[in-house]
Design an enzyme around this catalytic site. Structure first.
Site, PDB file in Angstrom:
ATOM      1  N   THR A   1       0.866  -1.180   0.000  1.00 55.09           N
ATOM      2  CA  THR A   1       0.000   0.000   0.000  1.00 55.09           C
ATOM      3  C   THR A   1       0.904   1.231   0.000  1.00 55.09           C
ATOM      4  O   THR A   1       2.070   1.141   0.386  1.00 55.09           O
ATOM      5  CB  THR A   1      -0.885   0.035   1.258  1.00 55.09           C
TER       6      THR A   1
ATOM      7  N   GLU B   1      -5.628  -3.767  -1.193  1.00 55.38           N
ATOM      8  CA  GLU B   1      -6.011  -4.882  -0.309  1.00 55.38           C
ATOM      9  C   GLU B   1      -7.138  -5.726  -0.892  1.00 55.38           C
ATOM     10  O   GLU B   1      -7.453  -6.790  -0.376  1.00 55.38           O
ATOM     11  CB  GLU B   1      -6.481  -4.342   1.053  1.00 55.38           C
TER      12      GLU B   1
ATOM     13  N   LYS C   1     -15.386  15.368  12.862  1.00 54.73           N
ATOM     14  CA  LYS C   1     -16.315  14.962  13.920  1.00 54.73           C
ATOM     15  C   LYS C   1     -16.709  16.182  14.738  1.00 54.73           C
ATOM     16  O   LYS C   1     -15.956  16.644  15.576  1.00 54.73           O
ATOM     17  CB  LYS C   1     -15.693  13.866  14.780  1.00 54.73           C
TER      18      LYS C   1
ATOM     19  N   TRP D   1     -20.821  13.423  12.068  1.00 51.77           N
ATOM     20  CA  TRP D   1     -19.759  13.448  11.081  1.00 51.77           C
ATOM     21  C   TRP D   1     -20.083  14.392   9.922  1.00 51.77           C
ATOM     22  O   TRP D   1     -21.199  14.396   9.408  1.00 51.77           O
ATOM     23  CB  TRP D   1     -19.538  12.026  10.511  1.00 51.77           C
TER      24      TRP D   1
END
Ligand code: ADP
Length: 541
Positions: A185, A330, A439, A444
């Protein structure tokens, strides 16, 4: 009771064997690193892959050995992949856009034992070799005539090396669960982490990618993977194309608008895939030179959210269907593709574009859910967003060496680090990265939604939103903008433009003007750097 069907392991060399038997003369065309366009066929790719496997085995490389590739998309790179896998080895694609120290760190972490490289990267390989102790051999993918001078030991030119083999080699007898590929990654936060693909996961992923409502491709297609093989397996196309017998067109190191257009046109490409920035360059070239795309039918756009304007231009001006896709290294990497379901038949114009803004639905082989921070599943209502989690046979079950264990839970879910909602039809839309979501008072706020809205302002070139500490609300959004050349929009003007288009409490508390917004090696906004830059900033009042 056991089923009475044959055991036929899902191994990758069966893909190239199938291509060589069923589509032996189907071409693999490459813009070579040396310059000219070169052509081979699936039969040719299999022959060279067999020679590579034979040579690696003869020289003492073992099943399970990691063999790196530092190369552009070419027929030779494809041969190297199948040769390495066919010997039982693990191809390990390296991203040349990373810093040399990062590449060396990754190679050492993986203990790479050999490397296939293009001429382009020889200066880089000369820097890397002394710091990677496990490395025993360098294969430069060129011929004797183009071989550069080098002081490195154990370096051969690919073509001369292949001449040493006759290709009389039986593919290694590995099980379908054996590792065959590896990719790290990009490590925008913390060290890069290794993802280790198996033969089985690659085969299943290739079948999944080809399905009609995924990429929807077949033997009649001519496919140009602009997305590099080192960027999450070229989104699986290195395996999908030979599996279905599609003609492949490989762009080599040239991915500018003109070079890509030339291949699309001369090779009559019907299907292509890349990140949005590549398509911005192509569209600009087409517009400036008054070109059309008579052969191209579909384009897959992913890696970052696809701007609405790109989808609109491809579909309206050029008659090319856009498939917005989301995925991760992934996940091999496909996670979702935005193709239409029957309930969307007949949709056109803005209604269709609204759906195409979403990252799409999961094909068979990918399960997805969104949860809150406590792991409770959230409804598929198209608005409640939370952590996006996935599982499936081509999704990582852990990272190489056990890093990042906290991202995998006991029920087999992998936490993608993305924040998303899913609508009642199953269409997922990314609203943020979990590290970037703001937040505020326990609720959110999506930084991406604010950015998309802000860049719609005619005087702004780019916008980024970060959450900064706030005494009362915990965090509040700061809008950071770059003005278009020659424009000087005011803070109030920008906020007035956004007002009414989002919930009141989503409105940024302030606007900061900068000359430039920092970006990562893959062209994404580098929010970590931006947060550092504004670490001492205080909101007004
Ligand atoms: P890289 O950082 O090298 O691109 P990955 O391809 O694995 O590495 O990055 C995966 C991440 O890219 C995803 O978790 C997601 O945040 C982002 N991404 C990929 N496709 C999309 C998309 N269509 N829309 C928004 N974000 C996307």
């Amino acid at each position: 009771m056991h089923g009475l069907m044959q055991e036929w392991p899902l191994v990758c060399h069966k893909i190239i064997d199938h291509a060589a038997r069923q589509h032996p003369n189907r071409e693999v065309v490459s813009r070579s690193v040396e310059g000219p366009i070169v052509r081979t066929t699936y039969a040719g790719v299999r022959d060279n892959a067999r020679k590579i496997a034979q040579l690696l085995a003869r020289e003492g490389f073992q099943p399970g050995d990691r063999i790196a590739t530092l190369a552009w998309n070419t027929g030779r790179h494809l041969e190297a992949w199948f040769g390495i896998m066919g010997m039982g080895g693990v191809y390990h694609t390296l991203n040349p856009r990373l810093f040399p120290e990062q590449i060396a760190w990754i190679m050492n972490h993986a203990s790479d034992r050999a490397i296939f490289t293009d001429l382009t990267f020889m200066p880089l390989v000369e820097k890397l070799v002394p710091s990677v102790e496990s490395l025993r051999k360098v294969i430069v993918m060129t011929d004797a005539a183009h071989m550069p001078e080098t002081a490195l030991p154990n370096v051969v030119s690919y073509e001369e090396w292949l001449d040493e083999a006759d290709g009389d080699f039986e593919w290694a007898d590995v099980g379908e669960d054996a590792a065959c590929g590896m990719c790290y990654t990009s490590g925008t936060t913390g060290d890069p982490k290794g993802v280790l693909y198996s033969h089985r996961s690659n085969v299943l992923h290739a079948m999944m990618a080809a399905m009609p409502d995924a990429m929807g491709v077949g033997s009649k297609d001519v496919i140009l993977p602009v997305v590099p093989m080192f960027h999450a397996n070229a989104w699986g196309l290195g395996q999908t194309c030979p599996m279905i017998g599609a003609k492949m067109v490989m762009p080599g190191g040239k991915m500018d608008g003109e070079s890509i257009y030339e291949l699309l046109d001369t090779e009559k490409v019907t299907f292509t895939a890349a990140v949005p920035t590549v398509w911005l360059m192509l569209l600009q070239y087409l517009e400036q030179n008054d070109k059309k795309l008579p052969y191209l039918k579909k384009v897959v756009i992913g890696g970052a959210a696809c701007p609405r304007a790109i989808t609109e231009k491809f579909e309206k001006n050029y008659g090319v269907e856009v498939i917005h896709a989301w995925g991760m290294t992934e996940m091999s990497p496909l996670g979702s593709l935005c193709t239409m379901k029957p309930q969307h038949a007949g949709k056109t114009g803005d209604a269709l574009l609204d759906i195409k803004q979403k990252q799409g639905t999961a094909p068979f082989g990918v399960e997805m859910i969104v949860t809150d921070d406590d792991g409770k599943e959230l409804p598929w209502d198209g608005k409640t967003f939370g952590r996006l989690k996935v599982r499936g046979p081509a999704v990582a079950s852990s990272y190489y060496g056990g890093d990042g264990a906290e991202q995998f839970d006991e029920d087999g879910w992998f936490d993608t680090g993305d924040v998303a909602h899913i609508d009642p039809d199953g269409y997922m839309q990314i609203t943020d990265r979990s590290k970037d979501v703001i937040k505020s008072g326990g609720e959110w706020i999506s930084s991406i939604e604010l950015e998309n809205l802000a860049v719609g302002h005619r005087d702004l070139a780019e916008a980024a939103v970060i959450g900064l500490p706030h005494e009362k609300w915990g965090e509040r959004p700061l809008l950071v903008v770059v003005a278009r050349e020659g424009c000087a929009p005011s803070r109030d003007d920008i906020l007035a433009f956004m007002d009414g288009k989002i919930a009141k409490w989503w409105m940024p508390d302030d606007v900061a003007f900068v000359d430039e917004i920092p970006h990562t090696a893959t062209g994404k906004i580098k929010k970590t750097a931006l947060r550092e830059q504004f670490a001492h900033y205080r909101f007004p009042g």
